[in-house]
Enzyme design. Structure first.
Site, PDB file in Angstrom:
ATOM      1  N   LYS A  65      48.052  21.688  75.574  1.00  9.16           N
ATOM      2  CA  LYS A  65      48.329  22.901  74.828  1.00  9.16           C
ATOM      3  C   LYS A  65      47.074  23.676  74.441  1.00  9.16           C
ATOM      4  CE  LYS A  65      52.743  21.659  72.680  1.00  9.16           C
ATOM      5  NZ  LYS A  65      53.454  21.544  71.373  1.00  9.16           N
ATOM      6  N   GLY A 137      48.758  13.948  60.839  1.00  8.96           N
ATOM      7  CA  GLY A 137      48.269  14.327  62.154  1.00  8.96           C
ATOM      8  C   GLY A 137      47.467  15.609  62.063  1.00  8.96           C
ATOM      9  N   GLY A 140      47.943  19.983  67.624  1.00 14.62           N
ATOM     10  CA  GLY A 140      48.642  21.251  67.744  1.00 14.62           C
ATOM     11  C   GLY A 140      49.947  21.290  66.983  1.00 14.62           C
ATOM     12  N   ALA A 141      50.692  20.188  66.952  1.00 13.18           N
ATOM     13  CA  ALA A 141      51.946  20.154  66.204  1.00 13.18           C
ATOM     14  C   ALA A 141      51.693  20.335  64.712  1.00 13.18           C
ATOM     15  CB  ALA A 141      52.678  18.841  66.466  1.00 13.18           C
ATOM     16  N   ARG A 161      43.520  10.258  61.171  1.00 12.96           N
ATOM     17  CA  ARG A 161      42.649   9.095  61.328  1.00 12.96           C
ATOM     18  C   ARG A 161      41.185   9.494  61.160  1.00 12.96           C
ATOM     19  NH1 ARG A 161      43.015   4.305  64.216  1.00 12.96           N
ATOM     20  NH2 ARG A 161      45.005   4.930  65.117  1.00 12.96           N
ATOM     21  N   THR A 162      40.832  10.685  61.678  1.00 12.02           N
ATOM     22  CA  THR A 162      39.449  11.164  61.616  1.00 12.02           C
ATOM     23  C   THR A 162      39.319  12.233  60.539  1.00 12.02           C
ATOM     24  OG1 THR A 162      39.225  10.764  63.997  1.00 12.02           O
ATOM     25  CG2 THR A 162      37.560  12.151  62.950  1.00 12.02           C
ATOM     26  N   ARG A 163      38.465  11.996  59.561  1.00 17.17           N
ATOM     27  CA  ARG A 163      38.329  12.916  58.432  1.00 17.17           C
ATOM     28  C   ARG A 163      37.892  14.311  58.883  1.00 17.17           C
ATOM     29  NH1 ARG A 163      37.692  11.771  52.915  1.00 17.17           N
ATOM     30  NH2 ARG A 163      36.979  13.563  51.696  1.00 17.17           N
TER      31      ARG A 163
END
Length: 313
Positions: A65, A137, A140-141, A161-163
């Site tokens: 996307k 999350g 894109g969503a 998960r990743t700041r």
């Protein structure tokens, strides 16, 4: 009568219900449609896909996307704002990109009156403005969810998960982002919106603080088992899929197709078994039960085929 030709691009695509939804919409409006699924390991050349399959439009799903804008002659405002496209349409001046996910989010979260925002129909969200929406999350969503929430001034935070990913996405929409190790206190009656792909790990969350759970995923959801374990009201991603497909139909066919409630009921089974064909064999005759493996080498072909067969189970 003119036959539309469409396709879905992604990895995997064998499990997708898009072929079912677009087939039903084409049947409702009386226009013949040939709809193919295209699976690839890397971003393909859109011009080649459109030429080889003689496409009028291409739906795009994960992981492509956010990787195709550079190949487009025009990008619609919502797609530009979100930084990704999920629909590419052939126009006389070239290929144009759209993002219909806000319409899908709006339909899934349809507890309040609808309003028109930008170039997609979106709706105000359930609950009071004080209620916190926790977006799980940062892809894109999640961006589409935040795009809709900000139209009605809803409070939201992003968990990833990743700041850095969480903070970057949150900053675009004026909210806060956290990684899984620094989740803040979640107020009671908050709403969780999961935007994780199948197979993702789920962080430790205060599930009893949520009043409802929504999900962008309609198959193999990583959060549905937890929502059910804690007896939380759960809405899967099929309504999102159907709502964005209806908006995509409007863009492609030029008219909004009104669907009855039965249209939004997820089928028990697609029926049929996907027939895998190679890139060299791709042709406009590729039908609804085919998956075109867009591969440049035998190794790529084998990798995609194994991935798709696993996803189709």
């Amino acid at each position: 009568m003119f036959t539309y030709r469409g396709a879905l691009l992604g990895l995997p695509v064998s499990h997708s219900l898009s072929v079912y939804l677009w087939g039903r919409m084409a049947q409702r409006c009386g226009h013949p449609l040939v709809y193919t699924r295209v699976s690839a390991l890397k971003p393909p050349r859109l011009s080649e896909i459109f030429e080889r399959l003689r496409l009028d439009f291409l739906n795009v799903t994960s992981p492509f996307k956010a990787q195709l804008q550079g190949q487009l002659a025009e990008v619609a405002p919502a797609a530009m704002r979100l930084g990704c496209v999920n629909l590419v349409v052939r126009h006389p001046k070239g290929l144009a990109g759209y993002n219909t996910d806000p319409a899908g989010v709006s339909y899934m979260l349809q507890d309040a009156a609808k309003e028109e925002v930008g170039d997609c129909g979106v709706a105000a969200q359930p609950g009071t403005p004080e209620r916190l929406f926790v977006v799980l999350g940062a892809g894109g969503a999640a961006a589409a969810v935040l795009y809709v929430l900000t139209q009605s001034a809803r409070r939201a935070i992003v968990l990833s998960r990743t700041r850095a990913h969480a903070e970057e996405l949150a900053a675009r929409f004026g909210c806060a982002g956290y990684d899984y190790l620094s989740i803040p206190e979640i107020p009671a009656q908050s709403v969780l919106i999961g935007c994780l792909p199948p197979g993702s790990s789920v962080p430790e969350l205060p599930w009893r603080r949520f009043s409802a759970v929504y999900d962008s995923t309609y198959a193999h959801s990583p959060i549905r088992p937890l929502a059910e374990r804690f007896s939380l009201p759960y809405t899967g991603g099929y309504d999102w899929l159907a709502g964005q497909a209806q908006e995509g139909f409007r863009v492609v066919y030029g008219a909004m197709l009104v669907m009855d409630e039965g249209f939004y009921v997820q089928p028990a089974s697609l029926g049929g078994v996907p027939v895998y064909v190679g890139k060299r064999d791709a042709s406009p005759s590729s039908g609804n039960d085919t998956v075109v493996l867009w591969a440049d080498t035998d190794l790529e072909f084998q990798q995609i085929e194994a991935y798709e067969k696993a996803a189709a189970r």
